[in-house]
Write an enzyme that holds these catalytic residues in place. Structure first.
Site, mmCIF file in Angstrom:
data_model
loop_
_atom_site.group_PDB
_atom_site.id
_atom_site.type_symbol
_atom_site.label_atom_id
_atom_site.label_comp_id
_atom_site.label_asym_id
_atom_site.label_seq_id
_atom_site.Cartn_x
_atom_site.Cartn_y
_atom_site.Cartn_z
ATOM 1 N N HIS A 132 -3.162 -26.995 -27.076
ATOM 2 C CA HIS A 132 -2.735 -27.735 -28.274
ATOM 3 C C HIS A 132 -1.582 -27.059 -29.009
ATOM 4 O O HIS A 132 -1.075 -27.591 -30.012
ATOM 5 C CB HIS A 132 -3.934 -27.893 -29.205
ATOM 6 C CG HIS A 132 -4.422 -26.581 -29.712
ATOM 7 N ND1 HIS A 132 -5.050 -25.640 -28.915
ATOM 8 C CD2 HIS A 132 -4.331 -26.015 -30.926
ATOM 9 C CE1 HIS A 132 -5.330 -24.581 -29.628
ATOM 10 N NE2 HIS A 132 -4.915 -24.775 -30.848
ATOM 11 N N ASP A 133 -1.205 -25.856 -28.537
ATOM 12 C CA ASP A 133 -0.093 -25.130 -29.178
ATOM 13 C C ASP A 133 1.168 -25.129 -28.325
ATOM 14 O O ASP A 133 2.210 -24.640 -28.774
ATOM 15 C CB ASP A 133 -0.472 -23.650 -29.385
ATOM 16 C CG ASP A 133 -1.545 -23.445 -30.412
ATOM 17 O OD1 ASP A 133 -2.270 -22.438 -30.313
ATOM 18 O OD2 ASP A 133 -1.685 -24.303 -31.308
ATOM 19 N N ASP A 139 -10.409 -17.696 -31.240
ATOM 20 C CA ASP A 139 -9.057 -17.849 -31.775
ATOM 21 C C ASP A 139 -8.456 -16.496 -32.188
ATOM 22 O O ASP A 139 -9.090 -15.728 -32.911
ATOM 23 C CB ASP A 139 -9.158 -18.760 -33.017
ATOM 24 C CG ASP A 139 -7.813 -19.195 -33.536
ATOM 25 O OD1 ASP A 139 -7.079 -19.850 -32.775
ATOM 26 O OD2 ASP A 139 -7.491 -18.871 -34.689
ATOM 27 N N GLU A 167 -8.392 -16.036 -27.092
ATOM 28 C CA GLU A 167 -6.950 -16.255 -27.163
ATOM 29 C C GLU A 167 -6.363 -14.955 -27.677
ATOM 30 O O GLU A 167 -6.679 -14.520 -28.797
ATOM 31 C CB GLU A 167 -6.587 -17.396 -28.110
ATOM 32 C CG GLU A 167 -5.081 -17.597 -28.184
ATOM 33 C CD GLU A 167 -4.609 -18.251 -29.459
ATOM 34 O OE1 GLU A 167 -5.234 -18.038 -30.517
ATOM 35 O OE2 GLU A 167 -3.619 -18.996 -29.400
ATOM 36 N N ASP A 216 -14.771 -23.770 -30.682
ATOM 37 C CA ASP A 216 -13.637 -22.919 -31.071
ATOM 38 C C ASP A 216 -14.104 -21.992 -32.192
ATOM 39 O O ASP A 216 -14.581 -22.471 -33.239
ATOM 40 C CB ASP A 216 -12.465 -23.792 -31.553
ATOM 41 C CG ASP A 216 -11.120 -23.179 -31.207
ATOM 42 O OD1 ASP A 216 -10.240 -23.905 -30.712
ATOM 43 O OD2 ASP A 216 -10.955 -21.949 -31.404
HETATM 44 O O1 ISL Z 1 1.259 -20.571 -29.780
HETATM 45 C C1 ISL Z 1 1.573 -19.707 -30.542
HETATM 46 C C2 ISL Z 1 2.218 -18.461 -30.128
HETATM 47 O O2 ISL Z 1 2.788 -18.604 -28.870
HETATM 48 C C3 ISL Z 1 1.349 -19.902 -31.969
HETATM 49 O O3 ISL Z 1 1.831 -21.192 -32.274
HETATM 50 C C4 ISL Z 1 -0.141 -19.903 -32.327
HETATM 51 O O4 ISL Z 1 -0.253 -20.040 -33.701
HETATM 52 C C5 ISL Z 1 -0.848 -18.612 -31.944
HETATM 53 O O5 ISL Z 1 -0.942 -18.598 -30.568
HETATM 54 C C6 ISL Z 1 -2.256 -18.591 -32.524
HETATM 55 O O6 ISL Z 1 -2.889 -19.812 -32.215
HETATM 56 C C7 ISL Z 1 -4.214 -20.004 -32.707
HETATM 57 O O7 ISL Z 1 -4.355 -19.603 -34.080
HETATM 58 C C8 ISL Z 1 -3.640 -20.334 -35.064
HETATM 59 C C9 ISL Z 1 -3.713 -21.863 -34.870
HETATM 60 O O8 ISL Z 1 -2.683 -22.470 -35.645
HETATM 61 C C10 ISL Z 1 -3.501 -22.235 -33.418
HETATM 62 O O9 ISL Z 1 -3.624 -23.646 -33.234
HETATM 63 C C11 ISL Z 1 -4.535 -21.489 -32.593
HETATM 64 O O10 ISL Z 1 -4.461 -21.872 -31.219
HETATM 65 C C12 ISL Z 1 -4.251 -19.954 -36.393
HETATM 66 O O11 ISL Z 1 -5.648 -20.192 -36.324
#
Ligand code: ISL
Length: 570
Positions: A333-334, A211, A264, A104
């Site tokens: 995980h989100d 990310d 992402e 990641d």
């Molecule tokens: O899922 C989301 C939006 O739909 C948010 O919760 C998420 O924070 C966003 O997608 C970004 O996610 C990534 O970056 C964040 C981290 O908290 C998340 O776990 C990661 O997947 C900040 O690094």
């Protein structure tokens, strides 16, 4: 011609802190947090599932403000997950099993405990420009309280400017205040990222999940247009400077090794996605979009609206046909668990165990018959569900707590706040993996960092491994089917029919045709009642002597779709 081996493999995402706490396995007391030796102990299970790529959520040194997405040392393993020797062992053991590992890459921000940031707090320090420091908007008026440099809001429903008394300036953090944003207008930052990527590629990584990779370049710090969602987004989402940096990372690092990237891309639309992962632009190989998981959500992704199969069908069709290649996923995980989000558990009537299993299998069939690289999230393969917690106090996720505070300020009543957060909190995906009916679901002998879902005695890996009719064995069957079918992996996606309850599409390659039909409702649907031409009806009726797979275990469709049933014919 780049070898795109990553198009033909099944990827599996591990959230290490919730996967397996090894000390628990050997009888010593664990610490209640999953670790790298725990991942190694399950590699054969992943081979058995048909996995060819592992995506590890961050295991680097972190103070854990955002469960590892706040990194304080990119070149080390956090002791809670193990040692660098453990990581080297994981690379070696995975390689023995022909499993590639992607790391990641969290480069929009670091932890505020990263040495770079600590040094940057001194205005005269060369690291000052690694971050985005700004004077108060009212810097000229010493007798009034300092005001933030602009009106932006963050992704966690948070303020985005934190005042630092020491230097009398604010620093930007689009996420938690312990996650200061890096400044990509400073070329030294991009050079640092190249070093980090090279280090992990030399360690054995086969690429990166990147990310929030489409918001790293802040073109301007002007006020944003008023918005209920993330205000100020237009000044930093999908900027030209962002594209330039991605091309530079590809040119200077990624093109020199056999690897891939999946980005992402928050709040990305199809047009922007094409620019980010068009293969001729040399930026990303593929990306995770969100639109399909937000068809039943309003702004801020927490406020629900009615689910309609046709809406999902239209979004999937647009992305399946709009991008040269998709990263296909239903969980991570989100996100909340897909069987609770789109399956039979999404409504109060969803208590039937049979329908839970059937809808989990239907969703497996949906994901595994789409075009693109498949990403399965830990626990999805056994139909794990959203948590059964009773109050916000049980939640760990910083986003959930921030959003509760934001909705409180909007005078949304507590019962409604909890209802919405319960359905969408990221902790739904972070409850410990349910390995067995043993204490703490076999995850650990210590108190888990987040409570295990109380349904673990009914939903767990061990019991499903020996049950031929389980969700797990249905995933294994469909993965084998897909691994043996070029048509399912990279055939064309042909939309056929959809309404509020059902959807039907085909996958075609040369003369090979698969037809898939899905019923997202509690009603039995007569297929001859819908305007389907003879060709599709015949295919669906009995699989014309060819393949016929039903999530309800039926041997032929007889022109009906059972509640929560998916069927696949060819
Ligand atoms: O899922 C989301 C939006 O739909 C948010 O919760 C998420 O924070 C966003 O997608 C970004 O996610 C990534 O970056 C964040 C981290 O908290 C998340 O776990 C990661 O997947 C900040 O690094």
């Amino acid at each position: 011609m780049k070898n795109c081996w990553w198009k033909d493999r099944i990827a599996y995402q591990i959230y290490p802190r919730s996967f397996q706490d090894t000390q628990g396995l050997n009888g010593e007391r664990g610490d209640g947090i999953g670790d790298i030796p725990g991942i190694i102990s399950h590699l054969d299970d992943l081979v058995d599932l048909g996995v060819g790529i592992l995506w590890l959520s961050p295991v680097y040194k972190s103070p854990d403000a955002d469960n590892g997405y706040d990194i304080s040392d990119y070149y080390s393993i956090d002791p809670r997950y193990g040692t660098m020797a453990d990581m080297d062992a994981l690379f070696a053991q995975a390689k023995k099993r022909d499993i590639k590992i992607i790391m990641d890459l969290v480069i929009n921000h670091t932890s505020d405990e990263h040495p770079w940031f600590q040094s940057s707090r001194d205005p005269g320090n060369p690291y000052r420009d690694y971050y985005i420091w700004q004077p108060p908007k009212n810097a000229g008026s010493p007798h009034s309280l300092p005001q933030p440099p602009n009106n932006w809001t963050g992704f966690f429903g948070n303020e985005v400017w934190e005042y630092d008394e020491r230097s009398g300036e604010y620093y930007l953090h689009l996420f938690d205040k312990k996650q200061p944003d890096l400044n990509y207008k400073n070329p030294a930052v991009t050079q640092e990222v190249k070093k980090i990527m090279k280090f992990w590629l030399e360690k054995g990584a086969a690429g990166f999940r990147c990310d929030v990779i489409n918001i790293i370049y802040k073109t301007s710090l002007e006020d944003g247009k008023k918005s209920m969602a993330v205000q100020g987004l237009e000044h930093y989402i999908n900027q030209e400077g962002n594209h330039r940096i991605l091309r530079e990372l590809r040119r200077d690092v990624l093109d020199h090794c056999d690897c891939f990237t999946v980005g992402e891309a928050v709040m990305v639309d199809l047009e922007a996605a094409k620019l980010l992962c068009d293969k001729d632009r040399g930026e990303l190989d593929m990306l995770f979009y969100f639109e399909h998981l937000e068809i039943d959500r309003r702004i801020a992704r927490f406020i629900p609206k009615k689910f309609r199969a046709k809406k999902l069908f239209d979004v999937l069709t647009r992305w399946q046909q709009g991008l040269e290649w998709n990263a296909v996923y239903l969980e991570n995980h989100d996100q909340s668990r897909i069987v609770s989000h789109f399956g039979s558990l999404k409504s109060k009537r969803g208590r039937s165990l049979e329908l839970h299993k059937r809808s989990a299998k239907m969703l497996a069939m949906l994901e595994l018959t789409l075009r693109g690289t498949i990403f399965i999230y830990q626990g999805q393969e056994i139909g794990m569900t959203n948590f059964d917690y009773k109050s916000l106090d049980e939640l760990n996720d910083v986003e959930s707590h921030n959003l509760d505070n934001l909705m409180k300020k909007m005078h949304i009543p507590k019962f409604l706040r909890w209802k919405w957060i319960k359905a969408s909190s990221r902790d739904n995906a972070r409850t410990p993996m349910q390995w067995s009916a043993a204490e703490n679901a076999g995850f650990s002998k210590a108190k888990p960092w987040l409570p295990v879902n109380s349904n673990y005695k009914r939903i767990n890996y061990e019991s499903q491994k020996i049950d031929p009719d389980s969700v797990l064995n249905f995933y294994k069957y469909l993965i084998r089917l897909r691994n043996n079918s070029e048509c399912l992996r990279s055939g064309d996606f042909i939309p056929v029919y959809a309404d509020s309850r059902i959807m039907i599409y085909q996958r075609t390659l040369g003369t090979e045709i698969y037809t898939a039909a899905f019923n997202f409702s509690f009603k039995k649907i007569k297929l001859n009642k819908i305007k389907l031409n003879k060709k599709f009806s015949a295919l669906l009726a009995a699989g014309n002597g060819g393949l016929f797979v039903s999530a309800a275990g039926r041997k032929s469709a007889d022109n009906v779709l059972y509640p929560w049933e998916g069927i696949l014919t060819s």
